[in-house]
Motif scaffolding. Sequence first.
Motif, PDB file in Angstrom:
ATOM      1  N   PHE A  47      36.638  16.016  63.515  1.00 14.13           N
ATOM      2  CA  PHE A  47      38.067  16.110  63.790  1.00 14.13           C
ATOM      3  C   PHE A  47      38.299  16.733  65.156  1.00 14.13           C
ATOM      4  O   PHE A  47      37.429  17.394  65.713  1.00 14.13           O
ATOM      5  CB  PHE A  47      38.796  16.915  62.697  1.00 14.13           C
ATOM      6  CG  PHE A  47      38.333  18.337  62.566  1.00 14.13           C
ATOM      7  CD1 PHE A  47      38.963  19.349  63.259  1.00 14.13           C
ATOM      8  CD2 PHE A  47      37.264  18.655  61.734  1.00 14.13           C
ATOM      9  CE1 PHE A  47      38.535  20.669  63.134  1.00 14.13           C
ATOM     10  CE2 PHE A  47      36.824  19.957  61.605  1.00 14.13           C
ATOM     11  CZ  PHE A  47      37.467  20.972  62.305  1.00 14.13           C
ATOM     12  N   ASN A  48      39.487  16.493  65.698  1.00 16.86           N
ATOM     13  CA  ASN A  48      39.922  17.096  66.957  1.00 16.86           C
ATOM     14  C   ASN A  48      40.943  18.174  66.646  1.00 16.86           C
ATOM     15  O   ASN A  48      41.618  18.125  65.623  1.00 16.86           O
ATOM     16  CB  ASN A  48      40.566  16.057  67.871  1.00 16.86           C
ATOM     17  CG  ASN A  48      39.570  15.094  68.429  1.00 16.86           C
ATOM     18  OD1 ASN A  48      38.429  15.448  68.685  1.00 16.86           O
ATOM     19  ND2 ASN A  48      39.986  13.860  68.620  1.00 16.86           N
ATOM     20  N   VAL A  49      41.087  19.145  67.542  1.00 17.96           N
ATOM     21  CA  VAL A  49      42.058  20.227  67.377  1.00 17.96           C
ATOM     22  C   VAL A  49      43.020  20.191  68.554  1.00 17.96           C
ATOM     23  O   VAL A  49      42.596  20.169  69.711  1.00 17.96           O
ATOM     24  CB  VAL A  49      41.347  21.599  67.309  1.00 17.96           C
ATOM     25  CG1 VAL A  49      42.365  22.713  67.203  1.00 17.96           C
ATOM     26  CG2 VAL A  49      40.364  21.636  66.152  1.00 17.96           C
ATOM     27  N   LEU A  50      44.324  20.174  68.241  1.00 14.80           N
ATOM     28  CA  LEU A  50      45.369  20.145  69.248  1.00 14.80           C
ATOM     29  C   LEU A  50      46.356  21.269  68.984  1.00 14.80           C
ATOM     30  O   LEU A  50      46.447  21.765  67.862  1.00 14.80           O
ATOM     31  CB  LEU A  50      46.114  18.806  69.210  1.00 14.80           C
ATOM     32  CG  LEU A  50      45.267  17.549  69.309  1.00 14.80           C
ATOM     33  CD1 LEU A  50      46.112  16.322  69.028  1.00 14.80           C
ATOM     34  CD2 LEU A  50      44.621  17.450  70.680  1.00 14.80           C
ATOM     35  N   GLU A  51      47.112  21.656  69.983  1.00 18.33           N
ATOM     36  CA  GLU A  51      48.162  22.655  69.794  1.00 18.33           C
ATOM     37  C   GLU A  51      49.244  22.080  68.897  1.00 18.33           C
ATOM     38  O   GLU A  51      49.464  20.869  68.870  1.00 18.33           O
ATOM     39  CB  GLU A  51      48.770  23.051  71.136  1.00 18.33           C
ATOM     40  CG  GLU A  51      47.830  23.826  72.011  1.00 18.33           C
ATOM     41  CD  GLU A  51      48.479  24.229  73.326  1.00 18.33           C
ATOM     42  OE1 GLU A  51      49.704  24.052  73.486  1.00 18.33           O
ATOM     43  OE2 GLU A  51      47.746  24.715  74.191  1.00 18.33           O
ATOM     44  N   SER A  52      49.913  22.967  68.150  1.00 19.91           N
ATOM     45  CA  SER A  52      50.984  22.544  67.254  1.00 19.91           C
ATOM     46  C   SER A  52      52.232  23.363  67.534  1.00 19.91           C
ATOM     47  O   SER A  52      52.155  24.548  67.857  1.00 19.91           O
ATOM     48  CB  SER A  52      50.566  22.742  65.795  1.00 19.91           C
ATOM     49  OG  SER A  52      51.650  22.482  64.933  1.00 19.91           O
ATOM     50  N   ASP A  53      53.394  22.740  67.366  1.00 23.68           N
ATOM     51  CA  ASP A  53      54.645  23.469  67.528  1.00 23.68           C
ATOM     52  C   ASP A  53      55.169  23.996  66.192  1.00 23.68           C
ATOM     53  O   ASP A  53      56.234  24.589  66.124  1.00 23.68           O
ATOM     54  CB  ASP A  53      55.702  22.592  68.204  1.00 23.68           C
ATOM     55  CG  ASP A  53      56.014  21.333  67.425  1.00 23.68           C
ATOM     56  OD1 ASP A  53      55.324  21.047  66.430  1.00 23.68           O
ATOM     57  OD2 ASP A  53      56.952  20.618  67.821  1.00 23.68           O
ATOM     58  N   LYS A  54      54.417  23.806  65.113  1.00 24.38           N
ATOM     59  CA  LYS A  54      54.807  24.269  63.778  1.00 24.38           C
ATOM     60  C   LYS A  54      54.569  25.765  63.644  1.00 24.38           C
ATOM     61  O   LYS A  54      53.688  26.333  64.287  1.00 24.38           O
ATOM     62  CB  LYS A  54      54.020  23.540  62.685  1.00 24.38           C
ATOM     63  CG  LYS A  54      54.119  22.040  62.746  1.00 24.38           C
ATOM     64  CD  LYS A  54      55.517  21.580  62.454  1.00 24.38           C
ATOM     65  CE  LYS A  54      55.562  20.057  62.461  1.00 24.38           C
ATOM     66  NZ  LYS A  54      56.877  19.514  62.576  1.00 24.38           N
ATOM     67  N   GLN A  55      55.367  26.420  62.782  1.00 27.73           N
ATOM     68  CA  GLN A  55      55.238  27.855  62.540  1.00 27.73           C
ATOM     69  C   GLN A  55      54.502  28.155  61.238  1.00 27.73           C
ATOM     70  O   GLN A  55      54.064  29.274  61.015  1.00 27.73           O
ATOM     71  CB  GLN A  55      56.626  28.513  62.517  1.00 27.73           C
ATOM     72  CG  GLN A  55      57.372  28.399  63.831  1.00 27.73           C
ATOM     73  CD  GLN A  55      56.606  29.008  64.998  1.00 27.73           C
ATOM     74  OE1 GLN A  55      56.109  30.119  64.901  1.00 27.73           O
ATOM     75  NE2 GLN A  55      56.480  28.258  66.078  1.00 27.73           N
ATOM     76  N   LYS A  56      54.395  27.160  60.364  1.00 28.35           N
ATOM     77  CA  LYS A  56      53.697  27.315  59.080  1.00 28.35           C
ATOM     78  C   LYS A  56      52.643  26.227  58.962  1.00 28.35           C
ATOM     79  O   LYS A  56      52.822  25.122  59.463  1.00 28.35           O
ATOM     80  CB  LYS A  56      54.684  27.182  57.919  1.00 28.35           C
ATOM     81  CG  LYS A  56      55.721  28.278  57.868  1.00 28.35           C
ATOM     82  CD  LYS A  56      56.603  28.114  56.660  1.00 28.35           C
ATOM     83  CE  LYS A  56      57.634  29.236  56.611  1.00 28.35           C
ATOM     84  NZ  LYS A  56      58.426  29.168  55.394  1.00 28.35           N
ATOM     85  N   ASP A  57      51.564  26.566  58.259  1.00 31.93           N
ATOM     86  CA  ASP A  57      50.561  25.535  58.037  1.00 31.93           C
ATOM     87  C   ASP A  57      50.937  24.696  56.809  1.00 31.93           C
ATOM     88  O   ASP A  57      51.956  24.949  56.162  1.00 31.93           O
ATOM     89  CB  ASP A  57      49.157  26.139  57.933  1.00 31.93           C
ATOM     90  CG  ASP A  57      48.908  26.958  56.685  1.00 31.93           C
ATOM     91  OD1 ASP A  57      49.661  26.836  55.700  1.00 31.93           O
ATOM     92  OD2 ASP A  57      47.937  27.738  56.694  1.00 31.93           O
ATOM     93  N   ASP A  58      50.148  23.721  56.475  1.00 37.94           N
ATOM     94  CA  ASP A  58      50.480  22.788  55.385  1.00 37.94           C
ATOM     95  C   ASP A  58      50.412  23.415  54.006  1.00 37.94           C
ATOM     96  O   ASP A  58      50.839  22.809  53.028  1.00 37.94           O
ATOM     97  CB  ASP A  58      49.569  21.565  55.445  1.00 37.94           C
ATOM     98  CG  ASP A  58      49.887  20.669  56.623  1.00 37.94           C
ATOM     99  OD1 ASP A  58      51.017  20.785  57.166  1.00 37.94           O
ATOM    100  OD2 ASP A  58      49.032  19.854  57.002  1.00 37.94           O
ATOM    101  N   TRP A  59      49.899  24.629  53.870  1.00 33.90           N
ATOM    102  CA  TRP A  59      49.784  25.275  52.574  1.00 33.90           C
ATOM    103  C   TRP A  59      50.824  26.369  52.365  1.00 33.90           C
ATOM    104  O   TRP A  59      50.881  26.977  51.311  1.00 33.90           O
ATOM    105  CB  TRP A  59      48.386  25.837  52.380  1.00 33.90           C
ATOM    106  CG  TRP A  59      47.400  24.729  52.200  1.00 33.90           C
ATOM    107  CD1 TRP A  59      46.996  24.183  51.026  1.00 33.90           C
ATOM    108  CD2 TRP A  59      46.729  24.001  53.233  1.00 33.90           C
ATOM    109  NE1 TRP A  59      46.120  23.152  51.277  1.00 33.90           N
ATOM    110  CE2 TRP A  59      45.946  23.031  52.629  1.00 33.90           C
ATOM    111  CE3 TRP A  59      46.739  24.076  54.628  1.00 33.90           C
ATOM    112  CZ2 TRP A  59      45.158  22.133  53.336  1.00 33.90           C
ATOM    113  CZ3 TRP A  59      45.954  23.188  55.334  1.00 33.90           C
ATOM    114  CH2 TRP A  59      45.171  22.234  54.689  1.00 33.90           C
TER     115      TRP A  59
END
Length: 63
Positions: A47-59
């Motif tokens: 997998f690749n890792v990119l920056e995210s603009d989200k404040q919460k993860d999927d869990w």
Amino acid sequence: MPTCPYCNKPIELGSTHLVHMESYHSPINARTLCCSKVVYCVPYLSFNVLESDKQKDDWESDD
């Protein structure tokens, strides 16, 4: 795509072989299309890792 250990060309496998490894995450013995030799294929997760603009993860819940 990996290189065939027998003919040193980019390995060619049938779509059935690729779908099986992707679906079941298990190693297979497959006959290559590039030189008709049997090779042992082991799938792995990448997998690749990119920056995210989200404040919460999927869990994390939104409560």
